[in-house]
Write an enzyme that holds these catalytic residues in place. Structure first.
Site, PDB file in Angstrom:
ATOM      1  N   ASP A  84      12.630  44.877  -5.120  1.00  0.00           N
ATOM      2  CA  ASP A  84      13.306  45.271  -3.873  1.00  0.00           C
ATOM      3  C   ASP A  84      13.287  46.793  -3.692  1.00  0.00           C
ATOM      4  O   ASP A  84      13.267  47.544  -4.671  1.00  0.00           O
ATOM      5  CB  ASP A  84      14.754  44.755  -3.903  1.00  0.00           C
ATOM      6  CG  ASP A  84      15.366  44.697  -2.509  1.00  0.00           C
ATOM      7  OD1 ASP A  84      14.624  44.791  -1.515  1.00  0.00           O
ATOM      8  OD2 ASP A  84      16.604  44.553  -2.431  1.00  0.00           O
TER       9      ASP A  84
ATOM     10  N   HIS B 147       5.385  49.037   1.204  1.00  0.00           N
ATOM     11  CA  HIS B 147       4.785  47.828   0.617  1.00  0.00           C
ATOM     12  C   HIS B 147       3.489  48.157  -0.111  1.00  0.00           C
ATOM     13  O   HIS B 147       3.169  47.529  -1.126  1.00  0.00           O
ATOM     14  CB  HIS B 147       4.572  46.753   1.691  1.00  0.00           C
ATOM     15  CG  HIS B 147       5.871  46.269   2.284  1.00  0.00           C
ATOM     16  ND1 HIS B 147       6.911  45.820   1.496  1.00  0.00           N
ATOM     17  CD2 HIS B 147       6.305  46.189   3.561  1.00  0.00           C
ATOM     18  CE1 HIS B 147       7.927  45.479   2.280  1.00  0.00           C
ATOM     19  NE2 HIS B 147       7.583  45.697   3.539  1.00  0.00           N
TER      20      HIS B 147
ATOM     21  N   LEU C 196      -1.131  36.868 -20.222  1.00  0.00           N
ATOM     22  CA  LEU C 196       0.053  36.791 -19.355  1.00  0.00           C
ATOM     23  C   LEU C 196      -0.195  35.885 -18.139  1.00  0.00           C
ATOM     24  O   LEU C 196      -1.226  35.992 -17.492  1.00  0.00           O
ATOM     25  CB  LEU C 196       0.385  38.214 -18.864  1.00  0.00           C
ATOM     26  CG  LEU C 196       1.462  38.356 -17.786  1.00  0.00           C
ATOM     27  CD1 LEU C 196       2.838  38.027 -18.342  1.00  0.00           C
ATOM     28  CD2 LEU C 196       1.452  39.781 -17.226  1.00  0.00           C
TER      29      LEU C 196
END
Ligand code: IPE
Ligand code: IPE
Ligand code: MG
Length: 233
Positions: A15, A32, A126
């Site tokens: 956020d 962004h 991962l």
């Protein structure tokens, strides 16, 4: 950092992209772009630390409320970079997985997501779970629908039944959930799975995050006593 007691699964509510840009008199969309760079840094750091699963909250089922320009821009970033980063996934053996409502995404984005998941399915490092058009409530509703379609008898429905019909039942519940940018709420992230997650809140805005911030969060996690409703001696 000690490598014992590492979280197997970390979830991040990324956020603060908009505020990062606003503080610099830039358009929210620029935030962004920087947020995406931070995501790549943190994915690399998580892979290097030996974390097994990283869920990134990328776009919520409520984020459609934003302007068409912002929504379109975020979807455009996904389309432009998700598959284009294949070499990065390959070098680091990163598997991309998806959580969310695929049917509610624009078709080209949904196709991109399915393709990247297929092309990276054999990587054993991962796993990055992209939570896109994701809502915890929506995930539970979709699970209930899947259960109903199978006509499973009511008397046989247990917590395990719900769990088995969530988006990624083989992924362990998140041990640690991080939220950046000072907000202290879940905003509909992993509602079912976070029942016993440890939470870590950071005031730093997401585009400013780097490996050292992830390390601080993990160090905090490593000091916690998890009781799962029981008693520690
Ligand atoms: C998080 O940053 C990214 C998404 C929700 C897509 P925000 O865009 O929510 O940034 P703030 O909270 O407005 O600063
Ligand atoms: C949560 O952030 C969703 C993502 C990070 C993708 P929001 O910025 O949408 O959450 P609220 O609106 O502040 O609760
Ligand atoms: Mg926000």
């Amino acid at each position: 950092m000690t490598t014992s007691n590492m979280p197997a699964h970390v979830g991040i509510i990324m956020d603060g992209n908009g505020r990062w840009a606003q503080h610099r008199n830039m358009a929210r969309t620029q935030g962004h772009i920087e947020g995406l760079k931070a995501a790549k840094r943190i994915v690399k750091a998580a892979a290097d630390m030996g974390i097994s699963y990283l869920t990134l909250y990328t776009f919520s089922t409520e984020n459609w409320k934003r302007t068409q320009e912002e929504v379109g821009f975020i979807m455009g970033l996904v389309k432009k970079y998700l598959m284009a980063e294949f070499d990065f996934y390959n070098e680091n053996k990163i598997r991309i997985r998806f959580s969310g409502n695929l049917e509610g995404l624009p078709q080209d984005i949904a196709q991109e997501v399915v393709q990247v998941c297929e092309k990276t399915a054999h990587f054993t490092g991962l796993s990055v779970i992209l939570a896109l058009n994701y809502g915890g409530r929506d995930e539970i509703v979709r699970a209930v629908r899947k259960i109903t379609e199978k006509h499973i008898p009511i008397s046989e429905i247990t917590e395990a039944t719900i769990h088995d019909h969530l988006d990624n039942p083989d992924v362990p519940d998140p041990d640690l959930i991080i939220r950046t940018a000072g907000e202290q709420r879940s905003s509909n992230f992993l509602l079912w799975e976070s029942a016993y997650s440890e939470f870590y809140f950071s005031d730093k805005l997401w585009p400013d995050w780097d490996a050292a911030d992830l390390e601080l969060a993990i160090k905090s996690f490593q000091k916690r006593k998890r009781r799962f409703g029981g008693i520690t001696t």
